[in-house]
Design a protein around this motif. Structure first.
Motif, mmCIF file in Angstrom:
data_model
loop_
_atom_site.group_PDB
_atom_site.id
_atom_site.type_symbol
_atom_site.label_atom_id
_atom_site.label_comp_id
_atom_site.label_asym_id
_atom_site.label_seq_id
_atom_site.Cartn_x
_atom_site.Cartn_y
_atom_site.Cartn_z
ATOM 1 N N LEU A 5 30.223 3.123 -2.306
ATOM 2 C CA LEU A 5 29.380 2.684 -3.410
ATOM 3 C C LEU A 5 29.456 3.677 -4.559
ATOM 4 N N ASP A 6 29.436 4.963 -4.236
ATOM 5 C CA ASP A 6 29.506 6.001 -5.256
ATOM 6 C C ASP A 6 30.828 5.920 -6.020
ATOM 7 N N GLU A 7 31.938 5.740 -5.293
ATOM 8 C CA GLU A 7 33.242 5.611 -5.938
ATOM 9 C C GLU A 7 33.304 4.354 -6.796
ATOM 10 N N ASP A 8 32.789 3.249 -6.268
ATOM 11 C CA ASP A 8 32.781 1.998 -7.020
ATOM 12 C C ASP A 8 31.948 2.126 -8.281
ATOM 13 N N THR A 58 16.338 5.048 -3.490
ATOM 14 C CA THR A 58 16.204 6.426 -3.022
ATOM 15 C C THR A 58 17.449 6.855 -2.254
ATOM 16 N N ALA A 59 17.935 5.994 -1.388
ATOM 17 C CA ALA A 59 19.117 6.324 -0.583
ATOM 18 C C ALA A 59 20.330 6.592 -1.461
ATOM 19 N N THR A 60 20.566 5.737 -2.434
ATOM 20 C CA THR A 60 21.763 5.912 -3.262
ATOM 21 C C THR A 60 21.645 7.114 -4.186
ATOM 22 N N SER A 61 20.470 7.320 -4.768
ATOM 23 C CA SER A 61 20.335 8.458 -5.683
ATOM 24 C C SER A 61 20.336 9.785 -4.924
ATOM 25 N N MET A 62 19.663 9.837 -3.780
ATOM 26 C CA MET A 62 19.653 11.074 -2.995
ATOM 27 C C MET A 62 21.032 11.374 -2.412
ATOM 28 N N ARG A 99 16.428 12.356 7.243
ATOM 29 C CA ARG A 99 15.051 12.852 7.263
ATOM 30 C C ARG A 99 14.253 12.305 6.070
ATOM 31 N N ILE A 100 14.849 12.296 4.902
ATOM 32 C CA ILE A 100 14.177 11.811 3.699
ATOM 33 C C ILE A 100 13.827 10.330 3.836
ATOM 34 N N LEU A 101 14.807 9.533 4.242
ATOM 35 C CA LEU A 101 14.570 8.091 4.363
ATOM 36 C C LEU A 101 13.608 7.760 5.493
ATOM 37 N N THR A 102 13.675 8.519 6.583
ATOM 38 C CA THR A 102 12.743 8.307 7.685
ATOM 39 C C THR A 102 11.312 8.562 7.223
ATOM 40 N N ALA A 103 11.109 9.655 6.506
ATOM 41 C CA ALA A 103 9.764 9.965 6.005
ATOM 42 C C ALA A 103 9.285 8.888 5.031
ATOM 43 N N LEU A 104 10.162 8.446 4.148
ATOM 44 C CA LEU A 104 9.803 7.398 3.189
ATOM 45 C C LEU A 104 9.406 6.114 3.915
ATOM 46 N N LEU A 105 10.227 5.701 4.868
ATOM 47 C CA LEU A 105 9.954 4.466 5.594
ATOM 48 C C LEU A 105 8.705 4.568 6.470
ATOM 49 N N LYS A 106 8.500 5.715 7.104
ATOM 50 C CA LYS A 106 7.277 5.893 7.907
ATOM 51 C C LYS A 106 6.050 5.769 7.027
ATOM 52 N N GLY A 107 6.105 6.368 5.857
ATOM 53 C CA GLY A 107 4.986 6.268 4.928
ATOM 54 C C GLY A 107 4.747 4.846 4.468
#
Length: 121
Positions: A5-8, A58-62, A99-107
């Motif tokens: 995705l980043d390359e595209d 969040t996933a793509t920007s992080m 870890r970031i996405l897990t915390a976001l989704l748990k919240g």
């Protein structure tokens, strides 16, 4: 997937300056993928559409930000590797992003309260 995705995205941004056709085609494909992932997140986690889109954003920007610090051969990575006082800034993209996405989704999931029909508000 995120690397592709980043390359595209980088390629599409270069093309977008000169022609709408390829940029439009790229955006159409990406938005189709976002819609698919949004649907899966909503079905599996019971989160709202906007929340699912926030997770994707969040996933793509992080991933892009973390990759700059972690990718072999980048200037930032070389700086971190050659300066001991900056070594703590080296990251493992996969584990940190998880870890970031897990915390976001748990919240998000903790904040969901089902209404009388069992749907999240």
């Amino acid at each position: 997937m995120l690397d592709d995705l980043d390359e595209d995205l980088a390629g599409a941004l270069r093309v977008a300056r000169g022609a709408q056709g390829p940029a439009y085609a790229f955006k159409k494909v990406v938005l189709g993928e976002v819609a698919s992932v949004t649907t899966v997140l909503r079905e599996r986690l019971g989160i709202a559409e906007r929340q699912a889109q926030d997770v994707i954003s969040t996933a793509t920007s992080m991933a892009g930000a973390l990759w700059q610090m972690a990718a072999p051969g980048t200037r930032l990575r070389a700086l971190y590797e050659t300066r001991p006082e900056l070594a703590h800034a080296l990251v493992d993209v996969e584990s940190q992003l998880t870890r970031i996405l897990t915390a976001l989704l748990k919240g998000m999931c903790a904040g969901q309260r089902p209404d009388a029909s069992g749907h999240s508000r």
